[in-house]
Design a protein around this motif. Sequence first.
Motif, PDB file in Angstrom:
ATOM      1  N   VAL A  65      -1.079  10.183  -1.181  1.00 29.42           N
ATOM      2  CA  VAL A  65      -1.929  10.713  -2.248  1.00 29.42           C
ATOM      3  C   VAL A  65      -2.246  12.184  -1.981  1.00 29.42           C
ATOM      4  O   VAL A  65      -2.154  13.023  -2.879  1.00 29.42           O
ATOM      5  CB  VAL A  65      -3.226   9.881  -2.388  1.00 29.42           C
ATOM      6  N   ASP A  79       0.802  -1.220   0.000  1.00 26.76           N
ATOM      7  CA  ASP A  79       0.000   0.000   0.000  1.00 26.76           C
ATOM      8  C   ASP A  79       0.833   1.266   0.000  1.00 26.76           C
ATOM      9  O   ASP A  79       0.540   2.198  -0.744  1.00 26.76           O
ATOM     10  CB  ASP A  79      -0.943   0.020   1.210  1.00 26.76           C
ATOM     11  N   ALA A 109      -0.906   5.457   2.909  1.00 22.37           N
ATOM     12  CA  ALA A 109      -1.073   5.583   1.459  1.00 22.37           C
ATOM     13  C   ALA A 109      -1.966   6.778   1.125  1.00 22.37           C
ATOM     14  O   ALA A 109      -1.672   7.536   0.203  1.00 22.37           O
ATOM     15  CB  ALA A 109      -1.658   4.289   0.878  1.00 22.37           C
ATOM     16  N   HIS A 142      -7.790   7.100  -5.842  1.00 25.80           N
ATOM     17  CA  HIS A 142      -7.256   6.141  -4.874  1.00 25.80           C
ATOM     18  C   HIS A 142      -8.416   5.535  -4.092  1.00 25.80           C
ATOM     19  O   HIS A 142      -9.198   6.254  -3.461  1.00 25.80           O
ATOM     20  CB  HIS A 142      -6.298   6.850  -3.913  1.00 25.80           C
ATOM     21  N   THR A 161       1.742   2.707  -3.680  1.00 25.69           N
ATOM     22  CA  THR A 161       1.042   3.954  -3.987  1.00 25.69           C
ATOM     23  C   THR A 161       2.025   5.029  -4.420  1.00 25.69           C
ATOM     24  O   THR A 161       1.773   5.768  -5.382  1.00 25.69           O
ATOM     25  CB  THR A 161       0.219   4.422  -2.779  1.00 25.69           C
TER      26      THR A 161
END
Length: 72
Positions: free
Chosen positions: A56, A11, A52, A32, A15
């Motif tokens: 983002v 993760d 994660a 996401h 990511t």
Amino acid sequence: MDFVTSPPDVDVEGTQRLLEEAQRAGVEHFLHVSIVGVQQSRVPYLRRKAQAENIVRSSAIPWTILPATPFF
């Protein structure tokens, strides 16, 4: 796979790599998929999902985080 102590390479690092490649490819918006409540959770697997999400959120690419309810 142990979903309670999931390794960070899936993760978190995954990511990060996806975002790097998306930026190189000129992606205009990053979607996401996550899980509802991960930012408040103490469960190691869900903490990874929260990490994660944070990656983002810090991305230069416009993003949307879609939190789904957990399912087993």
